[in-house]
Scaffold this motif. Structure first.
Motif, PDB file in Angstrom:
ATOM      1  N   ALA A  48       2.693  -9.061  -4.883  1.00 54.17           N
ATOM      2  CA  ALA A  48       2.282  -8.366  -3.658  1.00 54.17           C
ATOM      3  C   ALA A  48       1.468  -7.109  -4.011  1.00 54.17           C
ATOM      4  O   ALA A  48       0.518  -6.753  -3.305  1.00 54.17           O
ATOM      5  CB  ALA A  48       3.503  -7.991  -2.814  1.00 54.17           C
ATOM      6  N   LEU A  49       1.814  -6.461  -5.111  1.00 54.19           N
ATOM      7  CA  LEU A  49       1.029  -5.295  -5.547  1.00 54.19           C
ATOM      8  C   LEU A  49      -0.348  -5.741  -6.047  1.00 54.19           C
ATOM      9  O   LEU A  49      -1.352  -5.063  -5.807  1.00 54.19           O
ATOM     10  CB  LEU A  49       1.763  -4.537  -6.657  1.00 54.19           C
ATOM     11  N   MET A  50      -0.384  -6.892  -6.717  1.00 53.05           N
ATOM     12  CA  MET A  50      -1.682  -7.414  -7.163  1.00 53.05           C
ATOM     13  C   MET A  50      -2.566  -7.701  -5.947  1.00 53.05           C
ATOM     14  O   MET A  50      -3.760  -7.395  -5.945  1.00 53.05           O
ATOM     15  CB  MET A  50      -1.477  -8.694  -7.984  1.00 53.05           C
ATOM     16  N   THR A  88     -10.847   3.515   5.891  1.00 53.15           N
ATOM     17  CA  THR A  88     -10.037   2.813   6.906  1.00 53.15           C
ATOM     18  C   THR A  88      -8.586   2.706   6.452  1.00 53.15           C
ATOM     19  O   THR A  88      -7.655   2.902   7.240  1.00 53.15           O
ATOM     20  CB  THR A  88     -10.608   1.400   7.162  1.00 53.15           C
ATOM     21  N   SER A  89      -8.380   2.397   5.166  1.00 54.77           N
ATOM     22  CA  SER A  89      -7.008   2.268   4.650  1.00 54.77           C
ATOM     23  C   SER A  89      -6.264   3.601   4.698  1.00 54.77           C
ATOM     24  O   SER A  89      -5.069   3.637   4.987  1.00 54.77           O
ATOM     25  CB  SER A  89      -7.032   1.777   3.202  1.00 54.77           C
ATOM     26  N   ILE A  90      -6.977   4.678   4.437  1.00 47.56           N
ATOM     27  CA  ILE A  90      -6.347   6.007   4.499  1.00 47.56           C
ATOM     28  C   ILE A  90      -5.953   6.306   5.944  1.00 47.56           C
ATOM     29  O   ILE A  90      -4.857   6.794   6.226  1.00 47.56           O
ATOM     30  CB  ILE A  90      -7.328   7.103   4.014  1.00 47.56           C
ATOM     31  N   GLU A  91      -6.878   5.977   6.852  1.00 51.18           N
ATOM     32  CA  GLU A  91      -6.654   6.264   8.271  1.00 51.18           C
ATOM     33  C   GLU A  91      -5.424   5.515   8.795  1.00 51.18           C
ATOM     34  O   GLU A  91      -4.632   6.057   9.551  1.00 51.18           O
ATOM     35  CB  GLU A  91      -7.903   5.789   9.028  1.00 51.18           C
ATOM     36  N   TYR A 121      -3.481   5.961  -7.160  1.00 47.33           N
ATOM     37  CA  TYR A 121      -3.834   4.877  -6.239  1.00 47.33           C
ATOM     38  C   TYR A 121      -4.514   5.377  -4.965  1.00 47.33           C
ATOM     39  O   TYR A 121      -5.458   4.771  -4.472  1.00 47.33           O
ATOM     40  CB  TYR A 121      -2.585   4.064  -5.880  1.00 47.33           C
ATOM     41  N   ARG A 122      -4.053   6.501  -4.457  1.00 46.05           N
ATOM     42  CA  ARG A 122      -4.541   6.962  -3.146  1.00 46.05           C
ATOM     43  C   ARG A 122      -6.071   7.102  -3.139  1.00 46.05           C
ATOM     44  O   ARG A 122      -6.719   6.777  -2.146  1.00 46.05           O
ATOM     45  CB  ARG A 122      -3.873   8.293  -2.770  1.00 46.05           C
ATOM     46  N   LYS A 139       0.854  -1.209   0.000  1.00 43.76           N
ATOM     47  CA  LYS A 139       0.000   0.000   0.000  1.00 43.76           C
ATOM     48  C   LYS A 139       0.877   1.242   0.000  1.00 43.76           C
ATOM     49  O   LYS A 139       0.653   2.175  -0.789  1.00 43.76           O
ATOM     50  CB  LYS A 139      -0.935  -0.012   1.216  1.00 43.76           C
ATOM     51  N   ARG A 140       1.885   1.258   0.848  1.00 45.56           N
ATOM     52  CA  ARG A 140       2.794   2.420   0.919  1.00 45.56           C
ATOM     53  C   ARG A 140       3.518   2.604  -0.419  1.00 45.56           C
ATOM     54  O   ARG A 140       3.703   3.733  -0.885  1.00 45.56           O
ATOM     55  CB  ARG A 140       3.800   2.222   2.061  1.00 45.56           C
ATOM     56  N   TYR A 141       3.913   1.499  -1.029  1.00 50.38           N
ATOM     57  CA  TYR A 141       4.612   1.564  -2.318  1.00 50.38           C
ATOM     58  C   TYR A 141       3.700   2.178  -3.382  1.00 50.38           C
ATOM     59  O   TYR A 141       4.095   3.068  -4.140  1.00 50.38           O
ATOM     60  CB  TYR A 141       5.035   0.152  -2.726  1.00 50.38           C
TER      61      TYR A 141
END
Ligand SMILES: [Fe+2]
Length: 187
Positions: free
Chosen positions: A148-150, A119-122, A112-113, A102-104
């Motif tokens: 892992a990106l998939m 929840t993922s943003i938080e 992507y953001r 996610k960070r990548y």
């Protein structure tokens, strides 16, 4: 999460039993979706984009198994360790990388953001936020980093309350096949 989870799953029966517990555990993503629903949707998303990669499907199914085990920041690698012996290093790596993925993606893909759930943003900030150039390079040095990106993209697409998807039984053959490969490798 219940306290019944062992530190490592030493049998498929134990893992399957715990996945059933996840089917009674509401997801952090909101009402109408359990932790297991989320994993089932994630596995299905992955089968659509990588039909022949059963280990990736299995990783999608169990990727959040560390939820509730430790702080949300660390749940990926803690979860990975619970299934490493049973499902092998590749599945463990895919599970372990799902937060860094996610960070990548936030760092390298401008679009992507906006796909992230609230929840993922938080949790993103708690998990380290954007990556440095060194961290990006380190991520790309992992085997299976593209998968892992998939998994990460499937994770975001697997949060629909009430979505009808195949149940746990649909993934048992892939789980068994993955686990039996580890037994053979260790024999
Ligand atoms: Fe997830």
């Amino acid at each position: 999460m219940p306290e019944t989870r062992p530190k490592t799953f030493d049998s498929l029966e134990a893992l399957e039993g715990y996945l059933e517990v996840m089917g009674r555990t509401p997801s952090d993503e909101g009402p109408g979706i359990t932790e297991l629903d989320h994993g089932l949707q994630c596995a299905l998303e992955l089968r659509a984009v990588a039909p022949d990669d059963a280990e990736l499907h299995v990783a999608g199914l169990v990727h959040d198994i560390g939820h509730g085990l430790v702080h949300i920041r660390d749940h990926a690698w803690s979860g990975a360790e619970t299934i490493r012996a049973l499902l092998g290093d590749r599945v463990a790596t895919l599970v372990g990388l799902h937060i860094d993925a996610k960070r990548y993606l936030v760092t390298t893909d401008p679009g992507y953001r906006v796909t992230l759930s609230p929840t993922s943003i938080e949790t993103l900030a708690l998990q380290g936020g954007d990556m440095s150039a060194e961290a990006v390079a380190a991520f790309e040095a992992w085997p299976s980093w593209r998968e892992a990106l998939m998994l990460r993209r499937a994770d975001e697409a697997a949060k629909t309350p009430g979505r009808e998807v195949p149940g746990l039984e649909a993934w048992l053959p892939a789980l068994r096949e993955t686990a039996s490969r580890q037994v053979k490798a260790g024999a």
